[in-house]
Design a protein around this motif. Structure first.
Motif, short mmCIF file in Angstrom:
data_model
loop_
_atom_site.label_atom_id
_atom_site.label_comp_id
_atom_site.label_asym_id
_atom_site.label_seq_id
_atom_site.Cartn_x
_atom_site.Cartn_y
_atom_site.Cartn_z
N PRO A 14 -2.44 -10.86 -7.63
CA PRO A 14 -2.63 -12.22 -7.12
C PRO A 14 -1.65 -12.48 -5.96
N TYR A 15 -2.02 -13.41 -5.08
CA TYR A 15 -1.23 -13.65 -3.89
C TYR A 15 0.17 -14.13 -4.24
N PHE A 16 0.24 -14.95 -5.32
CA PHE A 16 1.54 -15.48 -5.72
C PHE A 16 2.50 -14.35 -6.07
N GLU A 17 1.97 -13.40 -6.84
CA GLU A 17 2.79 -12.26 -7.25
C GLU A 17 3.20 -11.43 -6.04
N PHE A 18 2.23 -11.29 -5.12
CA PHE A 18 2.49 -10.56 -3.87
C PHE A 18 3.67 -11.17 -3.12
N LEU A 19 3.63 -12.50 -3.03
CA LEU A 19 4.71 -13.19 -2.33
C LEU A 19 6.03 -13.01 -3.04
N GLU A 20 5.97 -13.07 -4.36
CA GLU A 20 7.19 -12.94 -5.15
C GLU A 20 7.84 -11.59 -4.90
N THR A 21 6.99 -10.55 -4.81
CA THR A 21 7.51 -9.20 -4.61
C THR A 21 8.01 -8.98 -3.19
N TYR A 22 7.23 -9.47 -2.21
CA TYR A 22 7.53 -9.10 -0.84
C TYR A 22 8.09 -10.24 0.01
N GLY A 23 8.16 -11.44 -0.60
CA GLY A 23 8.64 -12.59 0.17
C GLY A 23 9.97 -12.34 0.84
N GLY A 24 10.87 -11.69 0.13
CA GLY A 24 12.20 -11.42 0.67
C GLY A 24 12.13 -10.62 1.95
N ARG A 25 11.24 -9.63 1.97
CA ARG A 25 11.16 -8.78 3.16
C ARG A 25 10.53 -9.53 4.33
N PHE A 26 9.54 -10.37 4.01
CA PHE A 26 8.98 -11.21 5.07
C PHE A 26 10.07 -12.09 5.68
N LEU A 27 10.92 -12.61 4.80
CA LEU A 27 11.98 -13.50 5.26
C LEU A 27 12.98 -12.76 6.15
N GLU A 28 13.36 -11.56 5.67
CA GLU A 28 14.31 -10.76 6.47
C GLU A 28 13.72 -10.44 7.83
N GLY A 29 12.45 -10.05 7.82
CA GLY A 29 11.78 -9.74 9.09
C GLY A 29 11.73 -10.95 10.00
N ASN A 80 2.21 -3.08 4.38
CA ASN A 80 0.81 -2.68 4.39
C ASN A 80 0.66 -1.21 4.01
N ILE A 81 1.57 -0.40 4.53
CA ILE A 81 1.48 1.04 4.24
C ILE A 81 1.67 1.30 2.74
N SER A 82 2.59 0.53 2.11
CA SER A 82 2.85 0.84 0.71
C SER A 82 1.91 0.11 -0.25
N THR A 83 1.22 -0.96 0.21
CA THR A 83 0.37 -1.69 -0.73
C THR A 83 -1.12 -1.62 -0.40
N PHE A 84 -1.45 -1.40 0.86
CA PHE A 84 -2.84 -1.46 1.32
C PHE A 84 -3.47 -2.83 1.09
N LEU A 85 -2.63 -3.85 0.86
CA LEU A 85 -3.15 -5.22 0.75
C LEU A 85 -3.09 -5.85 2.14
N SER A 86 -4.02 -5.42 3.00
CA SER A 86 -3.91 -5.78 4.42
C SER A 86 -4.12 -7.26 4.66
N VAL A 87 -5.08 -7.87 3.97
CA VAL A 87 -5.34 -9.29 4.20
C VAL A 87 -4.09 -10.10 3.88
N GLN A 88 -3.52 -9.84 2.69
CA GLN A 88 -2.33 -10.57 2.28
C GLN A 88 -1.17 -10.32 3.24
N THR A 89 -0.96 -9.04 3.55
CA THR A 89 0.21 -8.68 4.35
C THR A 89 0.12 -9.25 5.76
N PHE A 90 -0.92 -8.84 6.47
CA PHE A 90 -1.02 -9.27 7.87
C PHE A 90 -1.34 -10.77 7.96
N GLY A 91 -2.09 -11.25 6.97
CA GLY A 91 -2.39 -12.69 6.93
C GLY A 91 -1.11 -13.50 6.82
N THR A 92 -0.22 -13.10 5.92
CA THR A 92 1.04 -13.82 5.76
C THR A 92 1.85 -13.80 7.06
N ALA A 93 1.91 -12.61 7.65
CA ALA A 93 2.68 -12.50 8.89
C ALA A 93 2.07 -13.40 9.98
#
Lengths: 221, 221, 272
Positions: free
Chosen positions: A2-17, A178-191
């Motif tokens: 789910p998107y929420f879980e995705f954010l929980e896992t990767y939110g930190g990296r989005f923030l750092e970026g 994206n490379i490690s999850t292949f969840l492209s919509v979530q990843t690139f969409g968030t960015a």
């Protein structure tokens, strides 16, 4: 996932970026303002050598791609003994590129100041330098702020390219995730959304506010 | 580091080939942008406020996020839903849609530059709306739009290197490949820069001439 | 086409030298000659008005004196010294910027479109020159400027930006700005042409005051024939880049000698 879980896992990296993107953006903007002012004024110089140098700079940076310039600065410049680390090469390339566009805005704004202003300044016997500094530039500044609003957005978008020389900005993090999850919509969409919010709800309103307050300051509003 | 002419000549054919691909990418993307841009601007001029607002926001979204990210988005999102787009297809879609947003703004500026009196005059001779657009508004909106359209033609050309990241074999991709294979970047990246200059400078010049010609032809100053 | 510069004196000397002298001054834009061999003296304290049809070169006269236009031939003397020439090896050669600035400091100008600095208040407009160019202390510049704003009746608007002022008010501030530099010669270039009819009087009254109270030398280009007649010591009628006729206002307006002058005056008076 789910998107929420995705954010929980990767939110930190989005923030750092995002943080790196902001820093790159601010530094690139500073570089481009300096480049734009100096080359814009040089472009209007009566000294032919100075003028030609500025024209060549502006045409080269506007006539080729930012990506080519970035790679050239990062990969080729070291061969001539000028080695920049990737972080510096990143904002320098973006700043020098956008500064060339900004130089044309500076020139256009200076030319847009009514001729009568130059004449009035001459009539109170100002030197050319005083005329530029005290009378023309303050007015040109207000004239060029709206187009700079667009350019600043371009600068922000331009910083995404620094990911291609491995600066760990938002773009870079998105690609890694994206490379490690292949969840492209979530990843690139968030960015995409982060860039959008940044441009539309932070930079643009700030520039508008800046425009208005400057216009008020010179009594135009 | 010295420039190696013999090697330059050796790799030149590959660059000429890649130049063709770059031009194809730019031309294809521009064709999409010209048409889609018109759709985007007309969609903003319907009487339905909600449509106007949504389209407006979509245009803003596309304009304020990096093309590089959009390229990745289009390329990687398909497979997640079982649709596989080739690099060329996704590349053309991404760059075409991106520039459609820009062109729609150029068209909008052109249309808004036509004085209100022209609409009123058309109404006074009882012309229907579609005919007013075709016969009165668009012919007058075009000349002021030409310089903007031309700038973005050069702009799309200079942005094609971003398609290299998803494997479109245009100039930048070729330079990367040649450079990596031989551990020499001076010649490949410089050649790309020179080729870009050699095409974009004359094009920009021709566009200015064309604009002047159209204005003269139409009896506009 | 080089001119024989030895015919021009290096400076004017004697007791009765004019404040401004145009000697054989030529001005052309490419093939178009705007002023042909202009000779005109303006005495110290004299008010000379220039009238004539548009395109006759009358504004160019003022603009050359303010060095807003270069001259293609001849010499302009201000207070005895050449304006855009200086002595070198016994003859006059084109002057360097320092010389031009020194002579130019004796001249002030008001423009048709006021040209106030929009990013400065009325007071700041007046103080700009004294502080930045003359290097006066701010306090002294402010006193001087306030005195002049008082004189033109704009003291109460000292803190307003030009965008808040009417045309007549802007022009009055512009006059104060020019006077703040303490010029010896004042140039008025169609200062009422851009004004609404009902505010023209505000500006002409200020100029009247200057004529009465100061020992300024003034050159004015105007379309206000009545005003020119009232106020001038001498009126010059320009036609096709040359002085067609010049005389005291009563003579020129009531008894013009030349046919072109009569035609021009008739046309102007009819349209009023």
């Amino acid at each position: 996932m789910p998107y929420f879980e995705f954010l929980e896992t990767y939110g930190g990296r989005f923030l750092e970026g995002s943080l790196i993107t902001v820093v790159q953006f601010v530094l690139a903007t500073i570089v481009s303002v300096v480049v734009a002012l100096s080359f814009g004024l040089m472009r209007m110089s009566s000294n032919l050598a100075v003028k030609s140098f500025a024209t060549v700079y502006i045409e080269i940076f506007r006539g080729t791609s930012l990506l080519v310039q970035l790679f050239w600065i990062f990969f080729v410049l070291p061969l001539f003994g000028i080695t920049l680390d990737k972080f510096t090469a990143g904002f320098i390339a973006v700043g020098m590129n956008m500064g060339a566009y900004g130089a044309e805005l500076v020139r256009g704004a200076i030319l847009a100041v009514p001729k009568g202003q130059w004449e009035a300044a001459k009539a109170i016997n100002m030197t050319p330098a005083q005329r530029m500094r005290r009378i023309i530039l303050p007015q040109a500044f207000v004239i060029m702020l709206p187009p700079w609003g667009n350019l600043v957005i371009e600068i922000m978008k331009g910083t995404a390219l620094v990911a291609l020389i491995s600066v760990t900005d938002l773009m870079f993090e998105a690609r890694q995730i994206n490379i490690s999850t292949f969840l492209s919509v979530q990843t690139f969409g968030t960015a995409l959304i982060i860039y959008y919010v940044f441009a539309r709800f932070l930079i643009t309103p700030f520039m508008r506010f800046f425009e208005r307050s400057m216009a008020r300051k010179i009594g135009r509003a | 580091m010295e420039w190696r002419w013999d090697w330059t000549w050796e790799i030149l054919p590959r660059f000429i080939d890649a130049t063709g691909k770059t031009l194809m990418a730019a031309g294809g993307g521009y064709a999409i942008a010209v048409v889609l841009g018109l759709v985007l601007v007309l969609a903003q001029r319907t009487p339905y406020r909600i449509v106007t607002m949504c389209v407006r926001e979509v245009v803003e979204f596309i304009r304020s996020t990096p093309l590089l990210l959009q390229v990745f988005f289009v390329f990687y999102v398909g497979p997640q839903f079982g649709i596989n787009l080739s690099p060329w297809t996704s590349g053309l879609i991404a760059i075409g849609v991106h520039y459609a947003a820009y062109l729609s703004e150029v068209y909008r500026g052109g249309i808004e530059s036509v004085p209100k009196g022209q609409w009123e005059a058309a109404k006074a001779i009882n012309m229907p709306v579609t005919q007013t657009y075709r016969r009165i508004i668009i012919p007058q909106a075009l000349p002021p739009a030409i310089s903007g359209m031309g700038n973005y033609l050069v702009g799309i050309f200079k942005d094609t290197p971003m398609l290299s990241v998803i494997g479109v074999a245009e100039l930048m991709h070729t330079a990367n490949a040649v450079g990596a294979l031989n551990y020499r970047y001076l010649e490949p990246y410089t050649m790309v820069g020179v080729i870009f200059l050699a095409i974009s400078l004359p094009t920009a010049f021709l566009i200015t001439q064309f604009e002047k010609w159209v204005r003269r032809k139409m009896g506009m100053k | 086409m080089t001119e024989d510069m030895s015919q021009y004196p290096l400076r004017l000397e004697g007791d009765n030298i004019p404040m401004v002298r145009f000697q054989n001054v030529r001005k052309s834009y490419g093939a178009l000659t705007v002023l042909d061999d202009l000779n005109l003296d303006v005495d110290a304290g004299e008010m000379v008005t220039i009238i004539g049809p548009s395109g006759s070169g009358k504004t160019t006269v003022l603009r050359m004196l303010m060095t807003l236009e270069t001259i293609n031939g001849g010499v302009i003397y201000v207070d005895g010294e050449p304006l855009t020439h200086m002595e070198k090896g016994g003859v006059l050669v084109p002057a360097n910027p320092a010389h031009i600035r020194r002579i130019r400091s004796k001249i002030g100008m008001c423009f048709q479109h006021f040209n106030l600095f929009p990013h400065m208040t009325a007071l700041q407009n007046c103080m700009e020159g004294p502080v930045q160019v003359l290097g006066l202390p701010r306090k002294e510049a402010e006193e001087r400027s306030m005195e002049l704003l008082q004189m033109v009746g704009m003291a109460d608007k000292r803190d307003q930006h030009p965008s808040r002022l009417s045309g007549g008010q802007q022009q009055r501030v512009a006059i104060a700005r020019a006077l703040a530099m303490r010029p010896k010669v004042m140039l008025f270039d169609e200062v009422t042409s851009a004004l609404d009819p009902e505010v023209i009087g505000e500006v002409t009254n200020v100029i009247r005051k200057l004529v009465d109270a100061h020992n300024l030398t003034m050159l004015m280009v105007t379309h206000q024939m009545g005003f020119a007649k009232d106020i001038s010591d001498r009126v010059c009628f320009f036609f096709n880049g040359a002085i067609e006729e010049q005389a005291a206002p009563s003579d020129l307006f009531e008894n013009p000698q030349r046919e072109r002058t009569q035609q021009f005056l008739n046309a102007v008076l009819e349209s009023n």
